[in-house]
Design an enzyme around this catalytic site. Structure first.
Site, short mmCIF file in Angstrom:
data_model
loop_
_atom_site.label_atom_id
_atom_site.label_comp_id
_atom_site.label_asym_id
_atom_site.label_seq_id
_atom_site.Cartn_x
_atom_site.Cartn_y
_atom_site.Cartn_z
N GLU A 48 0.81 -0.95 0.18
CA GLU A 48 -0.03 -0.08 -0.04
C GLU A 48 0.78 1.14 0.06
O GLU A 48 0.60 2.26 -0.72
CB GLU A 48 -0.94 0.13 1.34
CG GLU A 48 -1.88 -1.10 1.22
CD GLU A 48 -1.37 -2.34 2.21
OE1 GLU A 48 -2.18 -2.76 2.87
OE2 GLU A 48 -0.05 -2.49 2.27
N CYS A 79 -0.47 1.84 7.09
CA CYS A 79 -1.10 2.10 5.85
C CYS A 79 -2.50 2.69 5.74
O CYS A 79 -2.55 3.48 4.86
CB CYS A 79 -1.46 0.68 5.05
SG CYS A 79 0.50 0.00 4.58
#
Length: 149
Positions: A48, A79
């Protein structure tokens, strides 16, 4: 999600935890990435984080308004924070992560009053395939550590 799964398989082939991510806007892939924490010796090199960095560079902006993130595993708290700061519109994830997830498990980052932007979140897309990739990866790692391979 198919492209995210391709990235997860590529990560596994590199010896990384098989997580892949893709950012899409208006039906066009802006960026794609898989985990590279071991390769880059960087604990923040989650799929991510890498895909957000790449998409922001491509767009020339720190914001990805109107973009959607597809990821094979529920994002962790780190993330989730980056997703929020990037102003990603929607997050689609495959497998839930009861141990380290930060979206529907753990700290539930997007539900906190300190979260400035909470995307729409949808879980369970291609869940069985993503979960199988992760399970198989860790089974092979344990067997290798035990000398069974």
């Amino acid at each position: 999600m198919d492209t995210a799964l391709e990235e997860a398989r590529a990560a596994a082939a590199r010896g990384e935890v098989p997580v892949g991510a893709v950012i899409v806007r208006d039906g066009r892939i802006l960026a794609r990435a898989g985990n590279r924490t071991r390769e880059l010796a960087d604990p923040t090199a989650h799929a991510e984080m890498l895909v957000i960095r790449q998409a922001c560079r491509e767009e020339g902006s720190e914001r990805l308004t109107g973009a959607d993130l597809y990821v094979t595993l529920e994002p962790c708290a780190m993330c989730a924070a980056a997703i929020s700061f990037a102003r990603i519109r929607r997050v689609y994830f495959a497998a839930a992560d009861e141990k380290a997830g930060g979206v529907i498990h753990g700290g539930r980052f997007f539900s906190q009053p300190t979260c400035h932007h909470a995307p729409e979140v949808y879980g369970g897309l291609a869940e069985s395939e993503a979960a199988a990739l992760l399970k198989d990866f860790f089974v092979l790692r344990r067997e290798a550590q035990n000398g069974d391979l």
